[in-house]
Design a protein around this motif. Structure first.
Motif: not given
Length: 106
Positions: A45, A51, A22, A41, A54, A58, A19
């Motif tokens: 997320g 998600w 990221p 996130n 994110a 990232s 989860y």
């Protein structure tokens, strides 16, 4: 019974790591906006789109720290380049006019 709870704890830890993947990637890549990515996130997320956004965020490169200063410097360079070209064109035009006058006076 104890082996089942150990398995559940391992699965739960794996889900939490997945989860927050990221945020972990952003931390590993030393992103300057790690906290914002982690909060994004954590809040969004749970939606697949949040998600994925994110995760995409990232992997992006760090933004420049002094974007305003870089823009100002770039603008100044472009302005000086344009000024130099125009000045060079004027000098060449003046030289051409002087050479034309010299030819016509002979």
């Amino acid at each position: 019974m104890a082996s089942r709870s150990v398995f559940e704890i391992v699965v739960l830890a794996a889900v939490v790591v997945l989860y927050f993947l990221p945020a972990l990637i952003a931390d590993k890549r030393r992103r300057h906006d790690l906290l914002i990515i982690a909060l994004f996130n954590a809040v969004l997320g749970w939606t697949v789109l949040g998600w994925l956004l994110a995760l995409f965020w990232s992997f992006q490169p760090n933004p420049p720290e002094d974007l305003g200063g870089q823009t100002k410097t770039r603008s100044r360079r472009i302005g000086m380049l344009v000024f130099s070209r125009r000045l060079d064109d004027r000098v060449h035009a003046r030289e051409a006019r002087a050479a034309e006058r010299e030819r016509s006076s002979r």
